[in-house]
Design a protein around this motif. Structure first.
Motif, short mmCIF file in Angstrom:
data_model
loop_
_atom_site.label_atom_id
_atom_site.label_comp_id
_atom_site.label_asym_id
_atom_site.label_seq_id
_atom_site.Cartn_x
_atom_site.Cartn_y
_atom_site.Cartn_z
N GLN A 103 0.83 -1.21 0.00
CA GLN A 103 0.00 0.00 0.00
C GLN A 103 0.86 1.26 0.00
O GLN A 103 0.69 2.15 -0.83
N ASN A 104 1.82 1.31 0.94
CA ASN A 104 2.56 2.56 1.15
C ASN A 104 3.46 2.91 -0.03
O ASN A 104 3.69 4.07 -0.31
N PHE A 105 3.97 1.89 -0.71
CA PHE A 105 4.86 2.17 -1.85
C PHE A 105 4.15 1.97 -3.18
O PHE A 105 4.77 2.04 -4.23
N ASP A 106 2.87 1.68 -3.11
CA ASP A 106 2.03 1.49 -4.30
C ASP A 106 2.64 0.47 -5.28
O ASP A 106 3.00 0.81 -6.41
N LEU A 107 2.76 -0.75 -4.80
CA LEU A 107 3.45 -1.78 -5.59
C LEU A 107 2.50 -2.85 -6.13
O LEU A 107 2.94 -3.91 -6.54
N VAL B 273 10.49 -11.57 -10.20
CA VAL B 273 9.21 -11.05 -9.72
C VAL B 273 9.09 -9.57 -10.01
O VAL B 273 8.06 -9.08 -10.46
N LYS B 274 10.18 -8.82 -9.77
CA LYS B 274 10.08 -7.37 -9.89
C LYS B 274 10.16 -6.90 -11.34
O LYS B 274 9.87 -5.76 -11.64
N GLY C 126 6.50 -6.42 -2.84
CA GLY C 126 6.86 -5.89 -1.53
C GLY C 126 7.29 -6.99 -0.58
O GLY C 126 8.29 -6.85 0.16
N ALA C 127 6.57 -8.10 -0.60
CA ALA C 127 6.86 -9.19 0.32
C ALA C 127 8.23 -9.80 0.04
O ALA C 127 9.03 -10.02 0.95
N SER C 128 8.51 -10.04 -1.24
CA SER C 128 9.79 -10.69 -1.53
C SER C 128 10.96 -9.72 -1.37
O SER C 128 12.07 -10.13 -1.04
N ALA C 129 10.70 -8.41 -1.55
CA ALA C 129 11.75 -7.43 -1.28
C ALA C 129 12.19 -7.48 0.18
O ALA C 129 13.37 -7.33 0.50
#
Lengths: 512, 512
Positions: free
Chosen positions: A165-169, A245-246, A269-272
């Motif tokens: 949410q916060n980084f809009d990913l 993924v990215k 976000g999760a894998s980062a």
């Protein structure tokens, strides 16, 4: 025997596991329901659970409760994590759950979550030390396990949902976002002082994110086993998954083999978070634990102790033997005889345990104790079914390599000569785990025939042959049986291995 | 739950099977001991059991009894066949067994033997008619089963041991011997008047000789399944095995893959008896029954009826579900829903049941009832374990082809898209049984996804969706759920198959 349900009201998903509890501390998971409710979605700013999310949570709990009723499950432990913990309207939600579903919810602190993660991991992974990581929707748990105790534990107050949410990913990530996210995570890890105190240790990964990373890696590599627990990955492999993924947007991510489509949107976000932690702590190896908070809650509830078990492998063997109602006395007797034969004959192996990748004693223990587990499929050809059953039984504390070697040895307890080519695993990729030549083949075949001899010597399962004494000459191996009665039939049966024995050991077999 | 032992004192070998008996008439074989005692050897002329053979039989019975003691088996049924039946010193032997081992032996007549063979076959092979043949060491049983009843039964007073002794066939056979043997067998069959009255029927083969013939055939053909029960062979294939066997001397026969070395010496005579019968009766097809006299004794003992069961498949499903403690209500509900979906959607299949080799209704019944059997290996990935378990569970009454199709459908009850390429059976030879293209693939995939939908609709196992009504338009399949409560979660879960459904059926899926 009764059923126990663990309901876990997470920020991203809600899960229920149903376990059948048997004597001792034995249990088996018999069912699982999961619903991606996203209870924590949209609460970042106001810290309020949204009405529609609460409605869906209640509806999901009703379905869970229906399954409990249908399976006569009266003992239900319901816990809630970050979303409920942090919500200002927590009481309203908890009262609805009590009123409409009749469940009492225990709200776990972040440290509690980490503690149950640790219970799940320490009871199922045979390691002394490691950094346990569990990425939830609304928090990240980090636990330093040292000498099988919790040395440090920290709960970060953001999770995969918050990051996304916060980084809009949700859709994709650009370079700028990536830089910002890395800085943010780096700073967060920096604030956990004990992370930099750890020696180089393994990451023991728990939870859906890490499971998905592992599954993507397995699919990429055409990994021959469909087993996640105890799966090992290098830091390079984790980085490869992250790069994959990215580089993709949401629609493309949904097509990544191994990635759950329901998790695709929050997966960058999760894998980062995993990738950055590994870099931050200079970790070289990840071991996946499929047992996390829910299994930890079960273990903790059943063991009624303040310490996880000391011996993961023996605890797991006992658990499985109880579940399958296996004859433990007979199995232990077969283990004693085969281990004694191995100890006395191991100089005839070329295998050097010190150079062997795996714990040969553990391998023999598991193979011998479990050799008859295939009976549960069908008595006929049960040695072959033992291969499948042991491999897939979910036994804890063995590497995949050790498990595979154990399974081959267990399968060899009858008709050794057919065993090696029969199990239709993907052979090319199987070579990545074991090499069916050299020391591995020797470990399987030479040990398999010892198990076969032990089994013959206890044909009537009454422990008639109490011990074996071996002497080795240039030409021959002599096995003297110490028995309390006439054992001609047992010895004749064991001698049917003589031809195979001579081929493997290069010596004649004499049993008397 | 208690154990039951059947001890069978045969002329060639002595066997004990241990069965665990559960509620209803359910049982599972849990152990088996076999010793090639050759009690009938050397008695042809004097009709006396030889002293050394009796000693070995007593020693073997002691070992059997030890296993009974070790497994708390108190109910023991001991029977003896031709050698004891015909021995003039029978009483001496029976008294020794009573005195030294404490067992009462029931001496079976040849007609009794045939009757229990019939019980074993009729309860486990889904056929109305057939000629049952059991070749023992000292007699050959022939039973004409018509409409699942014994129409005729004859016991020939010679068996594989007698043939081998009298024609001196231990090592090899020459042309002259072969001619004599064929004439002898032909004459013996000629004296059974009803053999020539039979219509062309299938031979239902029981016992070690025919099992070995089948195993040799399977090895020759690299047959992909390691299952003997219900294995089919043509008369040509039987003849091929006989030609192979009689072309070799004893040492060469011991190397025939599939032939037990302990049976190699009496195998020319034994297989000649089968081959000659097939020619004599002009039989085109053999079906092997792995269930024979011992299972017949168990069925007869447990059922306390004078008739075998009417419905072999349902009886077997119930037996296995009891053994594995499966949730029968849930399974039956899933069956009802999937069968209803199939019946309403089968016009969308290209499959024509009338042209399909196999009974599609039976296939769906077994797949649906057994879809969760894989839970017994491990809850995780249990749909895949269901494939293995169902295939190897020993379910009765299905052809191998039907069993394999059922197993694939059961495995498809989750994540259909991965299912077909995952099971590492020998693919090339598997094509001999099913063709994973065309109607077989369609039967698996289209039915598999219906099972997946049914499973979703009963996620909480409480029968919430009571029925389904389908309507089919050019564009769409509409499934209306008849439910007694809110089913949004169930429907949403079922709709996750929509993409797969559209690919398979070429229509959008709508569930409401």
């Amino acid at each position: 025997m009764h059923n126990l349900a663990i309901i876990d009201i997470g920020s991203n998903s809600m899960k229920m596991v149903l376990a059948e509890v048997k004597k001792g501390h034995s249990f088996t998971i018999i069912d699982e329901l999961k619903e991606t409710v996203r209870l924590g979605e949209g609460m970042s700013i106001e810290k309020k659970l949204k009405q529609d999310r609460m409605d869906k949570a209640i509806q999901t709990l009703r379905m869970f409760k229906d399954l409990c009723d249908a399976t006569d499950t009266e003992e239900i432990i319901t816990v809630a994590t970050a979303a409920v913990r942090e919500a200002t309207n927590r009481q309203q939600f908890l009262q609805r759950v009590k009123r409409e579903i009749g469940l009492d919810v225990k709200v776990l602190s972040g440290i509690d979550e980490g503690y149950y993660d640790y219970w799940g991991v320490a009871n199922s992974i045979d390691k002394e030390d490691g950094l346990i990581m569990d990425i939830g929707g609304g928090s990240i748990e980090l636990i330093w396990m040292k000498d099988r105790k919790v040395k440090e534990s920290t709960s970060l107050s953001f999770g995969a949902l918050d990051i996304t949410q916060n980084f809009d990913l949700y859709d994709s990530i650009n370079e700028e976002q990536e830089k910002e996210l890395e800085d943010f995570l780096h700073d967060a890890y920096q604030e956990v002082p004990w992370l930099s105190e750890m020696d180089h240790t393994a990451l023991l990964g728990v939870g859906g994110t890490i499971k998905n990373i592992a599954r993507i890696d397995q699919r990429k590599k055409d990994y021959p086993l469909n087993i996640l627990h105890n799966y090992k990955m290098s830091n390079e492999a984790i980085n490869d998954v992250y790069q994959l993924v990215k580089s993709k947007d949401l629609e493309e991510r949904k097509n990544i083999s191994g990635l759950s489509t329901k998790r695709a949107d929050i997966f960058i976000g999760a894998s980062a978070a995993v990738k950055t932690l590994i870099d931050f702590c200079d970790i070289k190896k990840l071991i996946l634990s499929r047992k996390g908070i829910r299994e930890g809650l079960i273990y903790h509830h059943l063991c009624r102790s303040d310490q996880p078990v000391k011996d993961v492998v023996n605890f797991s063997i006992k658990n499985i033997m109880n579940n399958f109602n296996l004859n433990q006395d007979h199995a232990y007797h077969i283990y004693k005889l085969s281990k004694s034969l191995y100890d006395q004959l191991k100089d005839l192996y070329e295998l050097k345990p010190s150079e062997f990748n795996g714990d040969i004693d553990k391998i023999i223990l598991v193979a011998a104790m479990m050799h008859d587990i295939g009976n549960h499929v069908n008595y006929y050809d049960h040695h072959e079914h033992s291969f499948y059953m042991l491999l897939n039984s979910g036994i804890n504390g063995l590497s995949h390599r050790e498990l595979l070697l154990s399974s081959y040895i267990a399968a060899s307890h009858r008709h050794t000569k057919y065993s090696l080519h029969k199990y239709n695993l993907n052979r090319a990729s199987l070579q990545k785990i074991i090499n069916k030549n050299g020391p591995d083949k020797e470990a399987i075949r030479k040990t398999g025939i010892l198990l076969e001899i032990a089994e013959s010597l206890d044909r009537s399962m009454n422990g008639i042959v109490e011990a074996v004494q071996c002497s080795i000459t240039d030409e021959q191996v002599n096995i003297k049986t110490i028995a309390r009665e006439e054992t001609e039939l047992e010895i004749n049966d064991a001698l049917e291995t003589a031809e195979g024995f001579e081929k493997l050991y290069g010596k004649k077999l004499n049993i008397y």
